[in-house]
Design a protein around this motif. Structure first.
Motif, mmCIF file in Angstrom:
data_model
loop_
_atom_site.group_PDB
_atom_site.id
_atom_site.type_symbol
_atom_site.label_atom_id
_atom_site.label_comp_id
_atom_site.label_asym_id
_atom_site.label_seq_id
_atom_site.Cartn_x
_atom_site.Cartn_y
_atom_site.Cartn_z
ATOM 1 N N SER A 22 95.460 57.624 31.272
ATOM 2 C CA SER A 22 95.091 56.276 31.561
ATOM 3 C C SER A 22 93.885 56.279 32.190
ATOM 4 N N ALA A 23 92.994 54.992 31.800
ATOM 5 C CA ALA A 23 91.586 54.905 32.533
ATOM 6 C C ALA A 23 91.773 53.755 33.532
ATOM 7 N N THR A 24 91.396 53.389 34.447
ATOM 8 C CA THR A 24 91.446 52.239 35.283
ATOM 9 C C THR A 24 90.043 52.095 35.905
ATOM 10 N N PHE A 25 89.769 50.675 35.693
ATOM 11 C CA PHE A 25 88.643 50.201 36.113
ATOM 12 C C PHE A 25 88.873 49.043 37.102
ATOM 13 N N THR A 26 88.155 48.874 38.278
ATOM 14 C CA THR A 26 88.550 47.967 39.178
ATOM 15 C C THR A 26 87.344 47.175 39.577
ATOM 16 N N CYS A 27 87.095 45.791 39.718
ATOM 17 C CA CYS A 27 85.933 45.059 40.284
ATOM 18 C C CYS A 27 86.387 44.210 41.156
ATOM 19 N N ASN A 41 81.652 54.195 36.072
ATOM 20 C CA ASN A 41 82.075 55.188 34.993
ATOM 21 C C ASN A 41 83.007 56.059 34.923
ATOM 22 N N THR A 42 84.162 56.127 33.969
ATOM 23 C CA THR A 42 85.182 56.957 34.001
ATOM 24 C C THR A 42 85.292 57.791 32.743
ATOM 25 N N ASP A 43 85.491 59.126 33.324
ATOM 26 C CA ASP A 43 85.729 59.905 32.047
ATOM 27 C C ASP A 43 87.369 60.399 32.117
ATOM 28 N N VAL A 44 88.123 60.447 31.001
ATOM 29 C CA VAL A 44 89.607 60.954 31.049
ATOM 30 C C VAL A 44 89.900 61.534 29.873
ATOM 31 N N PHE A 45 90.719 62.247 29.475
ATOM 32 C CA PHE A 45 91.314 63.056 28.513
ATOM 33 C C PHE A 45 92.212 61.985 27.523
ATOM 34 N N VAL A 46 92.231 62.382 26.238
ATOM 35 C CA VAL A 46 92.975 61.932 25.261
ATOM 36 C C VAL A 46 94.402 61.668 26.094
ATOM 37 N N GLY A 47 95.110 60.807 25.622
ATOM 38 C CA GLY A 47 96.597 60.359 26.383
ATOM 39 C C GLY A 47 96.814 59.963 27.772
ATOM 40 N N LEU A 84 93.802 50.991 30.983
ATOM 41 C CA LEU A 84 93.969 51.337 29.594
ATOM 42 C C LEU A 84 94.777 52.298 29.262
ATOM 43 N N ASN A 85 96.037 52.282 28.781
ATOM 44 C CA ASN A 85 97.007 53.483 28.813
ATOM 45 C C ASN A 85 96.944 54.077 27.622
ATOM 46 N N ASP A 86 97.337 55.128 27.619
ATOM 47 C CA ASP A 86 97.109 56.453 26.517
ATOM 48 C C ASP A 86 96.369 56.152 25.608
ATOM 49 N N VAL A 87 94.888 56.589 26.205
ATOM 50 C CA VAL A 87 93.510 56.271 25.619
ATOM 51 C C VAL A 87 93.365 57.316 24.345
ATOM 52 N N ALA A 88 92.535 56.873 23.258
ATOM 53 C CA ALA A 88 92.224 57.803 22.315
ATOM 54 C C ALA A 88 90.674 58.075 22.308
ATOM 55 N N SER A 108 80.063 43.008 35.261
ATOM 56 C CA SER A 108 79.729 44.296 35.687
ATOM 57 C C SER A 108 80.319 45.097 34.221
ATOM 58 N N SER A 109 79.502 46.280 34.184
ATOM 59 C CA SER A 109 79.929 47.282 33.344
ATOM 60 C C SER A 109 79.957 48.319 33.538
ATOM 61 N N ALA A 110 80.732 49.349 32.835
ATOM 62 C CA ALA A 110 80.856 51.028 33.017
ATOM 63 C C ALA A 110 80.907 51.613 31.908
ATOM 64 N N LYS A 111 80.782 52.828 31.599
ATOM 65 C CA LYS A 111 81.039 53.541 30.320
ATOM 66 C C LYS A 111 82.600 54.301 30.654
ATOM 67 N N LEU A 112 83.417 54.002 29.440
ATOM 68 C CA LEU A 112 84.521 54.877 29.242
ATOM 69 C C LEU A 112 84.258 56.068 28.415
ATOM 70 N N LEU A 113 84.470 57.488 28.860
ATOM 71 C CA LEU A 113 84.461 58.550 27.963
ATOM 72 C C LEU A 113 85.758 59.272 27.842
ATOM 73 N N VAL A 114 86.495 59.108 26.630
ATOM 74 C CA VAL A 114 87.487 59.617 26.344
ATOM 75 C C VAL A 114 87.446 61.139 25.710
#
Length: 102
Positions: free
Chosen positions: A27-32, A19-25, A71-75, A91-97
């Motif tokens: 990048s979020a990176t996921f690795t498997c 699971n990954t939390d990022v701020f608007v703008g 995922l770059n420049d997330v909204a 494999s799954s995870a949550k993205l919270l922007v």
């Protein structure tokens, strides 16, 4: 003989998405990481929508085992469930922007 047996083992997920939390703008990176290379039909999804390599979505593979999605420049609307599929492996995870509060 050992090598032959090893090659026939089904691949497994060694290290799944987190699971990954990022701020608007940001990048979020996921690795498997998979146990061995050569797994076919690798696909990334965000909330059930297939993702493809482009300027915003970077999909890469290292040694055929480590699969990365950035995922770059997330909204805010990018928040959701990221899913990695490789053959029958999932494999799954949550993205919270998070928005920036003033």
């Amino acid at each position: 003989l050992l090598l032959l047996c090893r090659a026939e083992e089904a691949a497994v997920v060694v290290s799944g998405l987190r699971n990954t939390d990022v701020f608007v703008g940001e990048s979020a990176t996921f690795t498997c990481e998979l146990s061995h290379p050569g797994v076919k039909n690798v696909q990334w999804w965000l909330d059930g929508t297939p993702l493809h390599n482009n300027l915003v979505t970077e999909i890469s593979e290292q040694d055929g085992r480590i699969h990365t999605l950035t995922l770059n420049d997330v909204a805010c609307h990018d928040s959701g469930t990221v899913t990695f599929r490789a053959g029958s492996l999932i494999s799954s995870a949550k993205l919270l922007v998070k928005g920036i509060s003033l």
